[in-house]
Motif scaffolding. Sequence first.
Motif, short mmCIF file in Angstrom:
data_model
loop_
_atom_site.label_atom_id
_atom_site.label_comp_id
_atom_site.label_asym_id
_atom_site.label_seq_id
_atom_site.Cartn_x
_atom_site.Cartn_y
_atom_site.Cartn_z
N VAL A 46 0.84 -1.20 0.00
CA VAL A 46 0.00 0.00 0.00
C VAL A 46 0.88 1.26 0.00
CG1 VAL A 46 -2.08 -1.02 1.02
CG2 VAL A 46 -0.20 -0.29 2.51
N ALA A 47 0.23 2.42 -0.14
CA ALA A 47 0.95 3.69 -0.24
C ALA A 47 1.80 3.93 1.01
CB ALA A 47 -0.05 4.83 -0.41
N ALA A 48 3.04 4.35 0.80
CA ALA A 48 3.97 4.71 1.87
C ALA A 48 4.22 3.58 2.86
CB ALA A 48 3.48 5.97 2.62
N SER A 76 11.09 1.27 -9.43
CA SER A 76 9.91 1.80 -8.75
C SER A 76 8.85 2.07 -9.81
CB SER A 76 10.24 3.12 -8.05
OG SER A 76 10.80 2.89 -6.81
N SER A 77 7.91 1.13 -9.98
CA SER A 77 6.93 1.30 -11.06
C SER A 77 6.04 2.51 -10.84
CB SER A 77 6.08 0.04 -11.20
OG SER A 77 5.45 -0.28 -9.97
N GLY A 78 5.78 2.88 -9.57
CA GLY A 78 4.93 4.03 -9.30
C GLY A 78 5.47 5.31 -9.90
N LEU A 79 6.80 5.38 -10.09
CA LEU A 79 7.38 6.60 -10.68
C LEU A 79 6.88 6.82 -12.11
CD1 LEU A 79 11.13 6.62 -9.54
CD2 LEU A 79 9.20 7.92 -8.60
N LEU A 80 6.61 5.72 -12.82
CA LEU A 80 6.10 5.87 -14.19
C LEU A 80 4.68 6.42 -14.17
CD1 LEU A 80 7.59 2.68 -15.87
CD2 LEU A 80 8.16 5.05 -16.40
N TYR A 81 3.83 5.91 -13.25
CA TYR A 81 2.48 6.49 -13.13
C TYR A 81 2.56 7.95 -12.71
CZ TYR A 81 0.77 1.76 -13.70
OH TYR A 81 0.50 0.52 -14.21
N ARG A 82 3.50 8.25 -11.83
CA ARG A 82 3.68 9.64 -11.39
C ARG A 82 4.16 10.53 -12.55
NH1 ARG A 82 3.78 10.66 -5.98
NH2 ARG A 82 3.44 8.86 -4.63
N ALA A 83 5.06 10.01 -13.40
CA ALA A 83 5.56 10.81 -14.53
C ALA A 83 4.43 11.10 -15.52
CB ALA A 83 6.70 10.06 -15.22
N ILE A 130 -2.82 3.12 -20.04
CA ILE A 130 -1.61 3.58 -19.36
C ILE A 130 -0.96 2.41 -18.63
CG2 ILE A 130 -0.71 5.16 -17.60
CD1 ILE A 130 -1.68 6.56 -20.16
N ARG A 131 -1.77 1.54 -18.04
CA ARG A 131 -1.20 0.36 -17.36
C ARG A 131 -0.44 -0.51 -18.36
NH1 ARG A 131 -2.48 0.68 -12.24
NH2 ARG A 131 -1.20 -1.16 -11.87
N GLU A 132 -1.00 -0.67 -19.56
CA GLU A 132 -0.30 -1.47 -20.58
C GLU A 132 1.04 -0.84 -20.94
OE1 GLU A 132 -2.50 -2.26 -24.21
OE2 GLU A 132 -4.19 -2.90 -22.96
N GLU A 150 9.17 -2.93 -7.57
CA GLU A 150 8.19 -2.59 -6.53
C GLU A 150 7.02 -1.79 -7.07
OE1 GLU A 150 7.37 0.47 -5.20
OE2 GLU A 150 9.12 1.78 -5.32
N GLY A 151 5.85 -1.99 -6.46
CA GLY A 151 4.66 -1.25 -6.89
C GLY A 151 3.41 -1.81 -6.25
N ARG A 152 2.39 -2.06 -7.07
CA ARG A 152 1.13 -2.61 -6.57
C ARG A 152 0.87 -4.00 -7.15
NH1 ARG A 152 1.87 1.66 -4.81
NH2 ARG A 152 0.48 3.14 -3.78
N ASP A 153 1.19 -4.15 -8.45
CA ASP A 153 0.81 -5.38 -9.17
C ASP A 153 2.01 -6.09 -9.78
OD1 ASP A 153 1.39 -3.42 -11.04
OD2 ASP A 153 -0.24 -3.98 -12.40
N MET A 154 3.20 -5.90 -9.18
CA MET A 154 4.39 -6.55 -9.73
C MET A 154 4.26 -8.08 -9.62
SD MET A 154 6.14 -4.00 -10.79
CE MET A 154 4.54 -3.35 -11.12
N GLY A 155 3.77 -8.56 -8.46
CA GLY A 155 3.67 -10.00 -8.24
C GLY A 155 2.43 -10.64 -8.87
N LEU A 198 -8.78 4.19 -3.89
CA LEU A 198 -8.83 4.34 -5.35
C LEU A 198 -7.95 3.29 -6.05
CD1 LEU A 198 -8.63 8.25 -5.52
CD2 LEU A 198 -10.64 6.83 -5.99
N ASP A 199 -6.90 2.83 -5.36
CA ASP A 199 -5.96 1.88 -5.97
C ASP A 199 -6.30 0.42 -5.65
OD1 ASP A 199 -4.42 4.01 -6.94
OD2 ASP A 199 -3.12 4.06 -5.19
N THR A 200 -7.44 0.18 -4.98
CA THR A 200 -7.76 -1.18 -4.49
C THR A 200 -7.67 -2.23 -5.59
OG1 THR A 200 -9.27 -0.21 -2.90
CG2 THR A 200 -9.48 -2.56 -3.26
N1 LIG Z 1 2.46 -0.98 -10.03
C1 LIG Z 1 1.83 0.15 -9.67
C2 LIG Z 1 2.55 1.18 -9.01
C3 LIG Z 1 1.88 2.33 -8.67
N2 LIG Z 1 0.57 2.45 -8.99
C4 LIG Z 1 -0.15 3.70 -8.73
C5 LIG Z 1 -0.89 3.69 -7.43
C6 LIG Z 1 -0.28 4.81 -6.60
O1 LIG Z 1 -1.29 5.66 -6.06
C7 LIG Z 1 0.61 5.58 -7.56
C8 LIG Z 1 1.96 6.00 -7.01
O2 LIG Z 1 2.61 4.86 -6.50
P1 LIG Z 1 3.97 4.96 -5.65
O3 LIG Z 1 4.34 3.57 -5.30
O4 LIG Z 1 4.94 5.83 -6.35
O5 LIG Z 1 3.60 5.85 -4.41
P2 LIG Z 1 3.12 5.54 -2.94
O6 LIG Z 1 3.96 4.49 -2.35
O7 LIG Z 1 1.71 5.08 -3.12
O8 LIG Z 1 3.19 6.87 -2.29
O9 LIG Z 1 0.76 4.79 -8.72
C9 LIG Z 1 -0.13 1.43 -9.59
O10 LIG Z 1 -1.33 1.55 -9.84
N3 LIG Z 1 0.53 0.29 -9.94
#
Ligand SMILES: Nc1ccn([C@H]2C[C@H](O)[C@@H](COP(=O)(O)OP(=O)(O)O)O2)c(=O)n1
Length: 203
Positions: free
Chosen positions: A8-10, A30-37, A102-104, A120-125, A170-172
């Motif tokens: 989860v976040a943080a 850090s896959s989240g960085l791509l969503y952030r970009a 965008i996920r693709e 690392e991220g949400r759906d790597m595994g 929102l990310d569930t």
């Molecule tokens: N594999 C991933 C990684 C991040 N995300 C989305 C969900 C998160 O709200 C954002 C940002 O993720 P990030 O891991 O950078 O940030 P937090 O740890 O949540 O603060 O991207 C995702 O949907 N799938």
Amino acid sequence: MIVTIDGVAASGKSSVSSGVAQALGVPYVSSGLLYRAVTLLGLTAGADLADASALLPLLPGVRLEPLASGNRVWNADHDLTADLHSTRVDGGVSTVAALPEIREWVDAQLRALPDPLVAEGRDMGTNVFPHAPHKFYLTASPRVRAERRAKERPEDIPAIEAALTERDRLDTTQSAPAPDARVIDTGPLTLQGVIDTILADLR
Ligand SMILES: Nc1ccn([C@H]2C[C@H](O)[C@@H](COP(=O)(O)OP(=O)(O)O)O2)c(=O)n1
Ligand SMILES: Nc1ncnc2c1ncn2[C@@H]1O[C@H](COP(=O)(O)OP(=O)(O)O)[C@@H](O)[C@H]1O
């Protein structure tokens, strides 16, 4: 070998992944960085963050650079990294991450990276590297996570906790742990304690 660290976040994903990757001598991403970009570029262009067709044309120059010292994201020769962890990007990123197109695009960037790595991220595994032999999922209570993040954001702890909880909601969809992931509650552990737990499991 691919090691996935979701959560989860943080929850500590990027700090823990960095420590594990350094100990193993492999890169981490850090896959989240791509969503952030994507979110930052969309905001800067004044695009509708819910409209993939407005966002995809902004992405051809975007590149993730996995580095042991901390991943960087580039748009052509412009380093976006320092601007990716703002409260404004936090507020829009879940909208962007809900878009299948965008996920693709993100998944394709990640799968093009050479093995070995820690991802690392949400759906790597679950989705991106379902055949990874080692999977972990980090949790901690919203209050603990907000207290940690308060050291990195200008808002107070209750405001950060509310924003984290909303983003978790929102990310569930993409945040379920893989059935074969080891779930670690990082609340009672130090950062090094989490890293050591994972390294002990890998050995
Ligand atoms: N594999 C991933 C990684 C991040 N995300 C989305 C969900 C998160 O709200 C954002 C940002 O993720 P990030 O891991 O950078 O940030 P937090 O740890 O949540 O603060 O991207 C995702 O949907 N799938
Ligand atoms: N026990 C712990 N486990 C993981 N992170 C911790 C721990 N204690 C403190 N932290 C800190 O929590 C903060 C958030 O971690 P971060 O790696 O940015 O999380 P995420 O990548 O999941 O958003 C960082 O400053 C990190 O050092």
